[in-house]
Design an enzyme around this catalytic site. Structure first.
Site, PDB file in Angstrom:
ATOM      1  CB  THR A 130      39.821  28.524  39.832  1.00  0.00           C
ATOM      2  OG1 THR A 130      39.851  28.382  38.278  1.00  0.00           O
ATOM      3  CG2 THR A 130      41.418  28.073  40.236  1.00  0.00           C
ATOM      4  CG  ASP A 131      37.442  25.509  35.795  1.00  0.00           C
ATOM      5  OD1 ASP A 131      38.189  26.495  35.867  1.00  0.00           O
ATOM      6  OD2 ASP A 131      36.846  25.443  34.756  1.00  0.00           O
ATOM      7  CD  GLU A 132      42.772  28.780  35.071  1.00  0.00           C
ATOM      8  OE1 GLU A 132      43.891  28.985  35.076  1.00  0.00           O
ATOM      9  OE2 GLU A 132      42.142  29.522  34.367  1.00  0.00           O
ATOM     10  CE1 TYR A 155      43.793  32.576  39.945  1.00  0.00           C
ATOM     11  CE2 TYR A 155      43.219  31.189  38.243  1.00  0.00           C
ATOM     12  CZ  TYR A 155      42.799  31.834  39.504  1.00  0.00           C
ATOM     13  OH  TYR A 155      41.561  31.803  39.472  1.00  0.00           O
ATOM     14  CE  LYS A 159      41.652  30.742  43.608  1.00  0.00           C
ATOM     15  NZ  LYS A 159      40.746  31.780  45.028  1.00  0.00           N
TER      16      LYS A 159
HETATM   17  P1  NAD Z   1      39.536  39.892  40.532  1.00  0.00           P
HETATM   18  O1  NAD Z   1      40.757  40.168  40.012  1.00  0.00           O
HETATM   19  O2  NAD Z   1      38.533  40.834  39.570  1.00  0.00           O
HETATM   20  O3  NAD Z   1      39.091  40.521  42.010  1.00  0.00           O
HETATM   21  C1  NAD Z   1      40.006  40.248  42.930  1.00  0.00           C
HETATM   22  C2  NAD Z   1      39.799  41.137  44.235  1.00  0.00           C
HETATM   23  O4  NAD Z   1      40.551  40.862  45.121  1.00  0.00           O
HETATM   24  C3  NAD Z   1      40.097  42.738  43.911  1.00  0.00           C
HETATM   25  O5  NAD Z   1      39.032  43.356  44.286  1.00  0.00           O
HETATM   26  C4  NAD Z   1      41.361  42.930  44.412  1.00  0.00           C
HETATM   27  O6  NAD Z   1      41.705  44.161  45.055  1.00  0.00           O
HETATM   28  C5  NAD Z   1      41.266  41.787  45.751  1.00  0.00           C
HETATM   29  N1  NAD Z   1      42.477  41.699  46.335  1.00  0.00           N
HETATM   30  C6  NAD Z   1      43.596  41.058  45.744  1.00  0.00           C
HETATM   31  N2  NAD Z   1      44.504  40.884  46.610  1.00  0.00           N
HETATM   32  C7  NAD Z   1      44.300  41.192  47.661  1.00  0.00           C
HETATM   33  C8  NAD Z   1      44.742  41.348  48.865  1.00  0.00           C
HETATM   34  N3  NAD Z   1      46.020  40.909  49.106  1.00  0.00           N
HETATM   35  N4  NAD Z   1      44.150  41.666  50.146  1.00  0.00           N
HETATM   36  C9  NAD Z   1      42.905  42.192  50.003  1.00  0.00           C
HETATM   37  N5  NAD Z   1      42.378  42.296  48.693  1.00  0.00           N
HETATM   38  C10 NAD Z   1      42.968  41.582  47.548  1.00  0.00           C
HETATM   39  O7  NAD Z   1      39.063  38.489  40.510  1.00  0.00           O
HETATM   40  P2  NAD Z   1      37.581  37.871  40.369  1.00  0.00           P
HETATM   41  O8  NAD Z   1      37.606  37.570  38.928  1.00  0.00           O
HETATM   42  O9  NAD Z   1      36.654  38.212  40.879  1.00  0.00           O
HETATM   43  O10 NAD Z   1      37.786  36.450  41.086  1.00  0.00           O
HETATM   44  C11 NAD Z   1      37.542  36.417  42.347  1.00  0.00           C
HETATM   45  C12 NAD Z   1      37.660  35.054  42.961  1.00  0.00           C
HETATM   46  O11 NAD Z   1      36.919  33.900  42.079  1.00  0.00           O
HETATM   47  C13 NAD Z   1      39.399  34.616  42.930  1.00  0.00           C
HETATM   48  O12 NAD Z   1      39.599  33.987  44.047  1.00  0.00           O
HETATM   49  C14 NAD Z   1      39.351  33.720  41.676  1.00  0.00           C
HETATM   50  O13 NAD Z   1      40.510  32.754  41.765  1.00  0.00           O
HETATM   51  C15 NAD Z   1      37.993  32.934  41.770  1.00  0.00           C
HETATM   52  N6  NAD Z   1      37.661  32.438  40.573  1.00  0.00           N
HETATM   53  C16 NAD Z   1      37.355  33.399  39.329  1.00  0.00           C
HETATM   54  C17 NAD Z   1      36.861  32.816  38.031  1.00  0.00           C
HETATM   55  C18 NAD Z   1      36.471  33.980  36.941  1.00  0.00           C
HETATM   56  O14 NAD Z   1      36.419  33.262  35.787  1.00  0.00           O
HETATM   57  N7  NAD Z   1      36.947  35.011  37.282  1.00  0.00           N
HETATM   58  C19 NAD Z   1      36.431  31.567  38.196  1.00  0.00           C
HETATM   59  C20 NAD Z   1      36.483  30.738  38.924  1.00  0.00           C
HETATM   60  C21 NAD Z   1      37.032  31.120  40.281  1.00  0.00           C
HETATM   61  O1  DAU Z   2      38.508  28.726  34.655  1.00  0.00           O
HETATM   62  C1  DAU Z   2      38.514  29.643  35.865  1.00  0.00           C
HETATM   63  C2  DAU Z   2      39.410  30.810  35.454  1.00  0.00           C
HETATM   64  O2  DAU Z   2      38.949  31.343  34.350  1.00  0.00           O
HETATM   65  C3  DAU Z   2      39.475  31.721  36.896  1.00  0.00           C
HETATM   66  O3  DAU Z   2      40.077  30.755  37.603  1.00  0.00           O
HETATM   67  C4  DAU Z   2      40.902  32.959  36.461  1.00  0.00           C
HETATM   68  O4  DAU Z   2      40.629  33.763  37.355  1.00  0.00           O
HETATM   69  C5  DAU Z   2      40.179  33.468  35.215  1.00  0.00           C
HETATM   70  O5  DAU Z   2      41.053  34.582  34.829  1.00  0.00           O
HETATM   71  C6  DAU Z   2      39.783  32.543  33.920  1.00  0.00           C
HETATM   72  O6  DAU Z   2      41.116  32.279  33.434  1.00  0.00           O
HETATM   73  P1  DAU Z   2      41.366  31.992  31.790  1.00  0.00           P
HETATM   74  O7  DAU Z   2      43.251  31.772  31.701  1.00  0.00           O
HETATM   75  O8  DAU Z   2      40.769  30.717  31.250  1.00  0.00           O
HETATM   76  O9  DAU Z   2      40.775  33.214  31.190  1.00  0.00           O
HETATM   77  P2  DAU Z   2      41.494  34.321  30.438  1.00  0.00           P
HETATM   78  O10 DAU Z   2      40.287  35.389  30.109  1.00  0.00           O
HETATM   79  O11 DAU Z   2      42.725  34.943  30.770  1.00  0.00           O
HETATM   80  O12 DAU Z   2      41.594  33.446  28.895  1.00  0.00           O
HETATM   81  C7  DAU Z   2      40.274  32.713  28.510  1.00  0.00           C
HETATM   82  C8  DAU Z   2      40.837  32.016  27.294  1.00  0.00           C
HETATM   83  O13 DAU Z   2      41.219  32.938  26.169  1.00  0.00           O
HETATM   84  C9  DAU Z   2      42.303  31.104  27.237  1.00  0.00           C
HETATM   85  O14 DAU Z   2      42.410  30.144  26.681  1.00  0.00           O
HETATM   86  C10 DAU Z   2      43.298  32.117  26.870  1.00  0.00           C
HETATM   87  C11 DAU Z   2      42.607  32.940  25.871  1.00  0.00           C
HETATM   88  N1  DAU Z   2      43.144  34.449  25.552  1.00  0.00           N
HETATM   89  C12 DAU Z   2      42.861  35.322  26.632  1.00  0.00           C
HETATM   90  C13 DAU Z   2      43.445  36.499  26.452  1.00  0.00           C
HETATM   91  C14 DAU Z   2      43.454  37.440  27.579  1.00  0.00           C
HETATM   92  C15 DAU Z   2      43.384  34.928  24.226  1.00  0.00           C
HETATM   93  O15 DAU Z   2      43.215  33.897  23.318  1.00  0.00           O
HETATM   94  N2  DAU Z   2      43.746  36.125  24.114  1.00  0.00           N
HETATM   95  C16 DAU Z   2      43.721  36.985  25.018  1.00  0.00           C
HETATM   96  O16 DAU Z   2      44.057  38.327  24.940  1.00  0.00           O
END
Ligand code: NAD
Ligand code: DAU
Length: 351
Positions: A130-132, A155, A159
């Protein structure tokens, strides 16, 4: 080749499998997922009977069980998505983030080291990150691949730790890896605790739209399938041992995102947009809330020729339509454990 796709039943993992299992019948894809609350095998119904797809319900924190899978399949590639992924949950209960994101990644790396050590050149560990990990930007500037790590939440620090472990296995043992740091994804099958699906769900059911702080935080939004294509491009063409930043060049404040969602839902339902905008409610800010993320994706563009296909407008429209058409999916994933968690942790925040 045998691909291990960890976390393949989650949001990004299931979009990845649905894209590449039908496209690559020459490869076998093993989905390794212990099915936490954010996973759903229903997402994968249309590929579950494909000859080149398998599911294994294994927890990556369980080393012995994972080793059994290495012996059973002898994977060539690991695409590592599995993680605890929600920042708010990591603030309330960080332990599972450390276990899955750090220990789980370590287990996979250890098995790769033991089973691949005589053939590293023909194996690949792709780490999805992630970019975080870079922390927060001010009003100006972009995350580059060289930006120092400065994570803010449990989180993002878990990562960051996993990224460091992957690079250390590359340098110390010669593991061939690629690593991607991506911005915020949106699209079908995202669990409705993240901003976009949560807002769509609440707009459709007339519930308050909880905006953290003043809603001025900025995220760079990328349609999930564009992220999946970028990962495939990196695995195919990326240099081993390199990291790539992936982003959509779509910086929006949270208020801009919520506004856009209210307008799109109103176009679809024919109801007054003011009724939806009236649901906005400012709530207590997230502790340690990063102000702004923005990606410089020129390495992906210039070296690998990747570009996102969706614009913010086209991707948002597709996404809203998907959630409107799949409200049964939304309600089924929001029953049970998720509701209990919400009641316990957000009871004073009128979500
Ligand atoms: P998600 O929470 O939707 O999915 C995570 C998956 O991992 C689920 O299917 C869960 O069952 C599985 N999992 C969790 N713990 C596990 C364990 N101990 N053993 C086996 N499986 C397990 O998450 P996502 O949004 O699909 O993110 C996937 C990946 O991408 C993560 O590594 C996250 O850090 C990265 N990522 C997400 C975003 C985003 O915006 N969602 C952006 C950048 C990177
Ligand atoms: O940048 C990549 C990341 O983006 C991934 O690594 C994470 O897995 C993914 O969850 C996401 O993280 P964020 O914290 O940016 O996403 P989230 O959807 O939780 O929140 C997006 C923005 O919205 C953040 O500034 C918080 C705000 N927010 C979020 C929720 C859930 C609100 O204002 N209200 C809300 O209820």
């Amino acid at each position: 080749m045998i691909y291990f796709v960890t976390g393949g039943a989650g949001f990004i993992g299931s979009n990845f499998l649905k894209t590449f299992v039908p496209r690559h019948s020459e490869h076998t894809f093993v989905n390794v997922d212990c099915l936490t609350y954010s996973a759903n095998l229903m997402n994968l119904e249309d590929i579950q009977d494909c000859d080149n797809y398998r599911f294994e319900g294994v927890d990556i924190t369980d080393y012995e069980a994972l080793e059994g899978l290495f012996q059973k399949y002898s994977p060539d590639v690991i695409v590592h998505f599995a993680a605890e992924s929600h920042v708010d949950r990591s603030i309330v209960s960080p332990r599972r983030f450390i276990e899955t994101n750090i220990i789980g990644t370590f287990n996979l790396l250890e098995l790769a080291r033991h089973y691949w050590k005589d053939d590293y050149q023909n194996k690949l560990f792709h780490h999805v990150s992630t970019d975080e990990v870079y922390g927060s930007l001010g009003k100006e500037g972009y995350f580059e691949e060289t930006t120092p790590y400065d994570p803010s939440s449990p989180y993002s620090s878990s990562k960051a730790s996993s990224d460091h472990l992957v690079r250390a296995y590359g340098r110390t043992y010669g593991l061939q890896f690629t690593l991607t740091n991506c911005s915020n994804n949106y699209g079908p099958y995202q669990f409705p605790e993240k901003l976009i699906p949560l807002m769509i769900r609440n707009i459709l059911s007339g519930k308050p739209l909880p905006v953290y702080g003043k809603g001025e935080n900025v995220r760079d939004w990328l349609y999930v399938v564009d992220h999946c294509e970028a990962i495939w491009t990196v695995m195919e063409k990326g240099e081993r041992g390199e990291s790539y930043n992936i982003g959509g060049n779509n910086e929006r404040t949270n208020m801009e995102v919520i506004n856009a969602l209210c307008h799109i839902v109103s176009e679809i339902t024919g109801k007054e947009v003011e009724d939806y905008l009236g649901l906005i409610k400012f709530v207590e800010d997230r502790p340690g809330h990063d102000l702004r993320y923005a990606i410089n994706a020129s390495k992906m563009r210039n070296e690998l020729g990747w570009e996102p296909k969706e614009t913010f407008e086209s991707g948002m429209r597709k996404t809203v339509k998907w959630y409107v058409d799949n409200q049964e999916w939304v309600e089924s994933v929001c029953s049970g454990e998720y509701q209990k968690w919400i009641e316990k942790n957000y009871k004073n925040r009128e979500r």
